[in-house]
Design an enzyme around this catalytic site. Structure first.
Site, short mmCIF file in Angstrom:
data_model
loop_
_atom_site.label_atom_id
_atom_site.label_comp_id
_atom_site.label_asym_id
_atom_site.label_seq_id
_atom_site.Cartn_x
_atom_site.Cartn_y
_atom_site.Cartn_z
N GLY A 8 0.84 -1.21 0.00
CA GLY A 8 0.00 0.00 0.00
C GLY A 8 0.87 1.25 0.00
N ALA A 9 1.93 1.22 -0.81
CA ALA A 9 2.96 2.26 -0.72
C ALA A 9 2.64 3.52 -1.49
CB ALA A 9 4.30 1.69 -1.20
N TYR A 151 -14.39 -2.76 10.96
CA TYR A 151 -13.04 -2.19 10.84
C TYR A 151 -12.26 -2.43 12.13
CZ TYR A 151 -9.17 1.05 10.47
OH TYR A 151 -7.90 1.59 10.47
N PRO A 181 -1.95 3.68 15.05
CA PRO A 181 -2.25 5.12 14.95
C PRO A 181 -3.70 5.42 15.31
CG PRO A 181 -1.39 4.23 12.87
CD PRO A 181 -1.77 3.08 13.73
C1 8X3 Z 1 -7.54 4.73 11.96
C2 8X3 Z 1 -7.84 5.37 13.23
O1 8X3 Z 1 -9.58 6.19 14.90
O2 8X3 Z 1 -10.07 6.49 12.55
O3 8X3 Z 1 -7.28 3.38 12.09
O4 8X3 Z 1 -10.17 4.29 13.51
S1 8X3 Z 1 -9.50 5.59 13.54
#
Ligand code: 8X3
Length: 250
Positions: A8-9, A151, A181
């Site tokens: 995914g670069a 997700y 992150p």
């Molecule tokens: C991305 C951060 O907080 O939008 O993985 O799920 S968040």
């Protein structure tokens, strides 16, 4: 100088990692679905003096991934650092209303794609007793937030798979890092909301989010820590974010 493979670069954290590791003097194998974008980035990094190889395939496609990795030119075949970055969020609907195609894409990319790459590249690392896998997880994997359901589950899987791999290679010199992150301003929300740029912009309204470079800095640090130091997991949040669901906007 390390050989670093980044999936995914062509955008976001992956692109930032490509630039940071290139600046550091590393050799790069960049993978993504778009050959055109890869060529653009290759040209940019080559102009900086970096040695770059590009591979166009979708991490979800097990056969294409296998073909690309097994046919790496010999001088590129010993990968020191694998950055499993390819991943995405799609939708923010309640779990009982989510789109099944979106779910499948997230599960196939974020979990199965990461596993495909791990399964292809880590055996060589084990054989050489050297290597580093940096998985891009998320604060979303620590706890679910409203509408995050699938997700969040995929990023919880990234945590479990990172922890599992770390156990499985603990008898080797291989290191495994899970970078988690929080809010990072990239194309992430634009993709999540299927191109609704206004809705995407609102995610970062009233708060200074992280940048892809902020995450790449940590990846670079982890990859260059002394060999006895394993940065196992790092949660990286914007200063006014406390968790996946606590964000103070001003
Ligand atoms: C991305 C951060 O907080 O939008 O993985 O799920 S968040």
């Amino acid at each position: 100088m390390k050989t670093v493979l980044i999936t995914g670069a062509t955008s976001g954290i992956g692109l930032s990692c490509a630039r940071k590791f290139a600046e550091n003097g590393d050799r790069l194998i960049l993978t993504a679905r778009s050959g055109n974008k890869l060529t653009e980035i290759k040209d940019e990094l080559k102009a900086m003096g970096a040695d770059v190889l590009t591979l166009t395939f979708d991490v979800r496609d097990r056969n294409a991934a296998s073909l690309a990795i097994k046919n790496l030119p010999k001088e590129w075949s010993e990968i020191d650092v694998l950055i499993n970055n390819a991943g995405l969020a799609l939708g923010l609907e309640p779990e009982y209303e989510g789109n099944l195609d979106d779910w499948e894409t997230m599960i196939d990319t974020n979990i199965k794609g990461l596993l495909n790459m791990t399964r292809l590249i880590v055996p060589g690392m084990v054989e050489r007793d050297c290597g580093h896998i940096i998985n891009i997880g998320s604060v979303a994997g620590d706890a679910a937030y409203a509408g995050g359901n699938v997700y969040c589950a995929t990023k919880a899987a990234v945590k479990a798979l990172s922890d599992g791999l770390r156990i499985d290679v603990a008898n080797t010199s291989i290191r495994v890092t899970n970078l988690k992150p929080g809010l990072v301003e990239t194309n992430f929300s634009n993709i999540r909301f299927h191109g609704d740029t206004e809705r995407a912009a609102n995610v970062y309204k009233g708060i200074k989010p992280l940048s892809g470079d902020d995450i790449a800095d940590v990846a670079l640090y982890a990859a260059n820590a002394p060999s006895h130091v394993q940065i196992a997991e790092v949660l990286i949040l914007a200063t006014h974010q406390a968790s996946g669901s606590v964000i103070v906007r001003k």
